[in-house]
Design an enzyme around this catalytic site. Structure first.
Site, mmCIF file in Angstrom:
data_model
loop_
_atom_site.group_PDB
_atom_site.id
_atom_site.type_symbol
_atom_site.label_atom_id
_atom_site.label_comp_id
_atom_site.label_asym_id
_atom_site.label_seq_id
_atom_site.Cartn_x
_atom_site.Cartn_y
_atom_site.Cartn_z
ATOM 1 N N VAL A 20 -11.143 -0.537 6.603
ATOM 2 C CA VAL A 20 -12.262 -1.448 6.321
ATOM 3 C C VAL A 20 -12.595 -1.350 4.847
ATOM 4 O O VAL A 20 -12.756 -0.255 4.312
ATOM 5 C CB VAL A 20 -13.518 -1.072 7.141
ATOM 6 C CG1 VAL A 20 -14.695 -1.954 6.756
ATOM 7 C CG2 VAL A 20 -13.241 -1.187 8.626
ATOM 8 N N LYS A 80 -12.646 -5.727 11.328
ATOM 9 C CA LYS A 80 -13.292 -4.708 10.478
ATOM 10 C C LYS A 80 -14.722 -4.431 10.966
ATOM 11 O O LYS A 80 -15.189 -3.286 10.955
ATOM 12 C CB LYS A 80 -13.319 -5.195 9.030
ATOM 13 C CG LYS A 80 -11.920 -5.276 8.418
ATOM 14 C CD LYS A 80 -11.950 -5.995 7.094
ATOM 15 C CE LYS A 80 -10.583 -6.064 6.447
ATOM 16 N NZ LYS A 80 -10.537 -6.997 5.313
ATOM 17 N N ASP A 128 -9.785 -11.449 10.725
ATOM 18 C CA ASP A 128 -9.665 -10.220 9.941
ATOM 19 C C ASP A 128 -11.029 -9.519 9.847
ATOM 20 O O ASP A 128 -11.139 -8.316 10.111
ATOM 21 C CB ASP A 128 -9.143 -10.574 8.545
ATOM 22 C CG ASP A 128 -9.148 -9.397 7.599
ATOM 23 O OD1 ASP A 128 -8.161 -8.649 7.594
ATOM 24 O OD2 ASP A 128 -10.140 -9.225 6.856
ATOM 25 N N VAL A 140 0.840 -1.207 0.000
ATOM 26 C CA VAL A 140 0.000 0.000 0.000
ATOM 27 C C VAL A 140 0.875 1.258 0.000
ATOM 28 O O VAL A 140 0.603 2.215 -0.729
ATOM 29 C CB VAL A 140 -0.961 0.006 1.216
ATOM 30 C CG1 VAL A 140 -1.861 1.230 1.185
ATOM 31 C CG2 VAL A 140 -1.805 -1.263 1.238
HETATM 32 N N1 LIG Z 1 -2.536 -4.829 1.101
HETATM 33 C C1 LIG Z 1 -3.831 -4.533 1.102
HETATM 34 O O1 LIG Z 1 -4.567 -4.829 0.151
HETATM 35 C C2 LIG Z 1 -4.436 -3.810 2.276
HETATM 36 C C3 LIG Z 1 -5.817 -3.480 2.254
HETATM 37 C C4 LIG Z 1 -6.373 -2.777 3.317
HETATM 38 C C5 LIG Z 1 -5.573 -2.445 4.406
HETATM 39 N N2 LIG Z 1 -4.247 -2.817 4.411
HETATM 40 C C6 LIG Z 1 -3.441 -2.445 5.592
HETATM 41 O O2 LIG Z 1 -2.404 -1.577 5.164
HETATM 42 C C7 LIG Z 1 -1.261 -1.762 6.002
HETATM 43 C C8 LIG Z 1 -0.055 -2.076 5.112
HETATM 44 O O3 LIG Z 1 -0.333 -3.252 4.396
HETATM 45 P P1 LIG Z 1 0.618 -3.755 3.202
HETATM 46 O O4 LIG Z 1 -0.153 -4.802 2.479
HETATM 47 O O5 LIG Z 1 1.154 -2.607 2.471
HETATM 48 O O6 LIG Z 1 1.770 -4.474 4.047
HETATM 49 P P2 LIG Z 1 3.249 -4.829 3.542
HETATM 50 O O7 LIG Z 1 3.272 -5.002 2.081
HETATM 51 O O8 LIG Z 1 3.714 -5.948 4.417
HETATM 52 O O9 LIG Z 1 4.072 -3.502 3.897
HETATM 53 C C9 LIG Z 1 4.494 -3.182 5.183
HETATM 54 C C10 LIG Z 1 5.775 -2.381 5.047
HETATM 55 O O10 LIG Z 1 6.165 -1.933 6.337
HETATM 56 C C11 LIG Z 1 7.531 -2.282 6.546
HETATM 57 N N3 LIG Z 1 7.723 -2.518 7.975
HETATM 58 C C12 LIG Z 1 7.202 -3.508 8.724
HETATM 59 N N4 LIG Z 1 7.585 -3.373 9.998
HETATM 60 C C13 LIG Z 1 8.372 -2.272 10.052
HETATM 61 C C14 LIG Z 1 9.081 -1.622 11.082
HETATM 62 N N5 LIG Z 1 9.049 -2.082 12.334
HETATM 63 N N6 LIG Z 1 9.779 -0.519 10.793
HETATM 64 C C15 LIG Z 1 9.843 -0.047 9.526
HETATM 65 N N7 LIG Z 1 9.202 -0.610 8.488
HETATM 66 C C16 LIG Z 1 8.474 -1.718 8.757
HETATM 67 C C17 LIG Z 1 7.745 -3.540 5.727
HETATM 68 O O11 LIG Z 1 9.111 -3.717 5.444
HETATM 69 P P3 LIG Z 1 9.651 -5.146 4.905
HETATM 70 O O12 LIG Z 1 9.376 -5.166 3.435
HETATM 71 O O13 LIG Z 1 11.106 -5.101 5.225
HETATM 72 O O14 LIG Z 1 8.919 -6.205 5.650
HETATM 73 C C18 LIG Z 1 6.932 -3.225 4.479
HETATM 74 O O15 LIG Z 1 7.660 -2.457 3.552
HETATM 75 C C19 LIG Z 1 -1.625 -2.873 6.976
HETATM 76 O O16 LIG Z 1 -2.120 -2.295 8.175
HETATM 77 C C20 LIG Z 1 -2.742 -3.619 6.273
HETATM 78 O O17 LIG Z 1 -3.624 -4.294 7.140
HETATM 79 C C21 LIG Z 1 -3.667 -3.478 3.384
#
Ligand SMILES: NC(=O)c1ccc[n+]([C@@H]2O[C@H](COP(=O)([O-])OP(=O)(O)OC[C@H]3O[C@@H](n4cnc5c(N)ncnc54)[C@H](OP(=O)(O)O)[C@@H]3O)[C@@H](O)[C@H]2O)c1
Length: 486
Positions: free
Chosen positions: A187, A260, A256, A61
């Protein structure tokens, strides 16, 4: 069926959206989202006078948010920091990706003055106005969000686990500090249901919210429905296509979706409920044969999250349910999300769209950013920050899952004479009324599936009967018991 809804955001009368969702046609959805008339870019203000924004978490994201801000922002927002652990790797991946996509030719490079860092503390002590938290999980995300708010910075997050558990406390902290926390993407991803609850529907008195909130479950169930493949095969397919994680327990077992639902209950029903207090039933036991029997009843099966305020209690539940095939829920295919709200004055409303994915979720994040930037520019931060929790007052009602519905009971038995009579006897002893009995021909008698449907009764009445039936010697699997939502 077509439902129109007009969403107007406070603080800017020009930001009015007309949305028309056609439940039958995904093409109509694509047409709406690609409608160029919604992408008209206003004149860009000076980059130096823009609201300063730091992104923490440059994953699926986060990357999409950075891209929109650099490529398509209205100029009111200036991305100043990108913070991630191992940030150099992220930066290289970003540059490589941009080159591959030829985006440099379109002038959408990340501006050279952006600070790439892995030092969260330096971001929090900087002069940014808004912190975007997109690392997910409770820790350290919670500490980062609290620390940002404590120092008077507004926060935009998509973190459902954090908001479901600590939303009211964080909203109050923001209100005390005169800043804002927005979580529109937490959500239903890109579906603007939370902004609608907060603004377009706040004039109503909502008493019910139900939704398909987990795209992974919906993908798996709709694949079993259309291809009649076993659950395990549908799960593998979802994992191969990136719709399910290697460990998909949070999705499949309802964790999950109930987080939500807790956020929807907070925003729409003004009730505070711990996600763990909402009963969650798994979809793992749903079999291809259940779709055959559901079809006999004019239904299909979906994971439904529902919350109803009734007699000053909150009835809430997440899990697979039978829904009519021709209903809005029955028509939602693949990984789309749908939320229906029921209000005392406005009746039923529906919100449909992409519940996940980098780009749709990033749109919700950037929309929140624009809203915060407008509020900060107009000095409305304090008032807006409090609105989720203060109008009307938030309540903490008792939680129940004791819904009164008709029921679908599917048995797998080793065939022998007298099975139906034994089951009927137990049900009669528990004052349960059988509505129908379905048995499709052609199954192996050593593992025979058949279905009994019950007339409406409370869950609490049915439960003891199910326990008694599970001990019967001919029963091969626990009875699958699903509510039928009409
Ligand atoms: N993906 C979706 O479709 C979606 C939809 C709705 C809501 N969300 C929400 O959006 C948020 C992000 O989701 P995402 O899918 O983008 O997750 P993601 O792809 O796992 O991205 C998380 C990022 O944060 C970094 N990170 C994790 N822990 C960290 C720390 N302690 N310090 C610094 N950086 C850190 C990770 O680095 P690394 O690459 O090194 O692990 C990664 O680049 C979550 O809360 C998720 O529930 C996501």
């Amino acid at each position: 069926m077509s439902i129109s809804r007009r969403l107007q955001f406070p603080g800017n009368a020009d930001r009015t959206y007309d949305r028309e969702f056609d439940f039958l046609s995904e093409r109509s959805l694509r047409n709406q989202t690609s409608n160029p008339s919604t992408n008209v870019a206003p004149a860009k203000p000076d980059r130096n006078s823009a609201c300063r924004v730091a992104l923490i978490g440059c994953g699926t994201v986060g990357r999409a948010v950075a891209r929109i801000l650099c490529e398509n922002g209205d100029g009111s927002l200036r991305l100043t920091h990108i913070c991630n652990r191992n940030v150099e790797k992220k930066k290289q991946a970003w540059v490589q990706n941009n080159v591959q996509n030829n985006v440099q030719n379109n002038n959408i490079n990340i501006p050279s003055d952006i600070i790439w860092t892995d030092d969260v503390a330096s971001v929090l002590s900087s002069d940014v106005d808004i912190v975007i938290e997109l690392i997910g999980g409770l820790d350290p995300a919670g500490k980062i969000v609290r620390s940002a708010l404590e120092s008077g910075k507004s926060v935009v997050t998509a973190n459902k686990q954090l908001i479901a558990r600590h939303g009211p406390e964080l909203l109050q902290l923001a209100a005390r500090k005169g800043c804002q926390i927005e979580f529109g993407a937490s959500v239903a991803g890109g579906v603007p249901v939370l902004p609608a609850l907060r603004t377009g529907l706040c004039g109503d008195r909502l008493h019910g919210i139900a939704g398909i909130l987990n795209g992974t479950c919906n993908y798996i169930l709709s694949r079993i429905e259309t291809a009649r493949i076993p659950f395990s095969e549908a799960l593998e397919e979802a994992q191969a296509r990136g719709y399910a994680e290697a460990d998909a327990s949070e999705d499949l077992d309802g964790g999950d979706a109930r987080a939500k639902l807790a956020i929807l209950a907070l925003a729409g029903l003004h009730t505070q409920v711990a996600p763990e207090s909402i009963r969650a039933r798994t979809i793992r036991a749903v079999d291809a044969v259940d779709f055959d029997y559901a079809a006999e009843l004019g239904c299909t099966i979906r994971q439904i999250s529902r919350a109803d305020l009734k007699d000053s209690a909150l009835f809430a539940d997440v899990g697979p349910c039978l829904v009519p095939t021709d209903s809005p829920f029955g028509r939602v295919q693949r990984n789309l999300n749908l939320v229906l709200t029921s209000g005392q004055y406005g009746g039923d409303m529906a919100f449909l769209g992409a519940g996940a994915g980098g780009d749709p979720t990033a749109v919700a994040v950037v929309s929140d950013l624009m809203f915060v930037a407008q509020s900060l520019a107009g000095g409305a931060g304090k008032k807006d920050a409090a609105s989720y929790v203060s109008t009307p007052a938030i309540s903490t009602p008792p939680i129940s899952s004791d819904f009164e519905t008709p029921w679908y009971l599917r048995f797998f038995v080793r065939d022998q004479p007298g099975i139906v009579a034994r089951l009927a006897q137990i049900m009669a002893a528990h004052h349960l009324n059988i509505d129908s009995l379905l048995q499709k021909p052609g199954f192996d008698k050593s593992s025979l599936p058949f279905v009994i449907t019950l007339e409406p009764c409370r869950d609490s009445l049915l439960h003891p009967a199910l326990e008694e039936m599970s001990g019967l010697e001919f029963s091969l699997r626990p009875c699958l018991c699903l509510p039928i939502l009409r």
